[in-house]
Design an enzyme around this catalytic site. Sequence first.
Site, PDB file in Angstrom:
ATOM      1  N   CYS A   6       0.840  -1.205   0.000  1.00  0.00           N
ATOM      2  CA  CYS A   6       0.000   0.000   0.000  1.00  0.00           C
ATOM      3  C   CYS A   6       0.877   1.257   0.000  1.00  0.00           C
ATOM      4  O   CYS A   6       1.509   1.577   1.009  1.00  0.00           O
ATOM      5  CB  CYS A   6      -0.922  -0.073   1.227  1.00  0.00           C
ATOM      6  SG  CYS A   6      -1.621   1.478   1.768  1.00  0.00           S
ATOM      7  N   CYS A  15       0.178   3.942   2.592  1.00  0.00           N
ATOM      8  CA  CYS A  15       0.599   3.482   3.929  1.00  0.00           C
ATOM      9  C   CYS A  15       2.073   3.782   4.140  1.00  0.00           C
ATOM     10  O   CYS A  15       2.477   4.272   5.200  1.00  0.00           O
ATOM     11  CB  CYS A  15       0.405   1.969   4.077  1.00  0.00           C
ATOM     12  SG  CYS A  15      -1.295   1.416   3.956  1.00  0.00           S
TER      13      CYS A  15
END
Length: 142
Positions: free
Chosen positions: A67, A70
Amino acid sequence: MAVKLACLECGQGNRVPDEKLGAGPKCGTCGAALMPSKPVEITFDILEMARRLDEVPLVVDFWAGWCGPCRMMAPEFAKAAGKMAGKARFAKLDTEAFPQSGSKFGIRGIPLLIRFKDGREVSRQAGAMPADGILQWMSKDK
Ligand code: ZN
């Protein structure tokens, strides 16, 4: 007054006097820092213990290596952890390593921050945020 909190390394419950929270308290069992100034990688089992027991705010970043947002937020999350040292604990849970977290916490997208205190979820916030945004979000709904 003493507060209860689970060690983020071994899961052992500890009691720490309020006034000692900022003084580098250590776990009575494994010696790990109980109030680290950096985010700690935790397992699903440790989270289950900590979120039930902790009387100190616990902020969990649900993330995964694939991600991008993230990974972008990670340094901001660490900065927020440094600012809140001694007042709150910051942890990271890898949703790929612990896929059971998805259904347990109804996660629809990551990054997702969930704040726990006194055995309940206080609030959650989806999407990447700068450190200031994280601190602002934490100052709401105490
Ligand atoms: Zn410990």
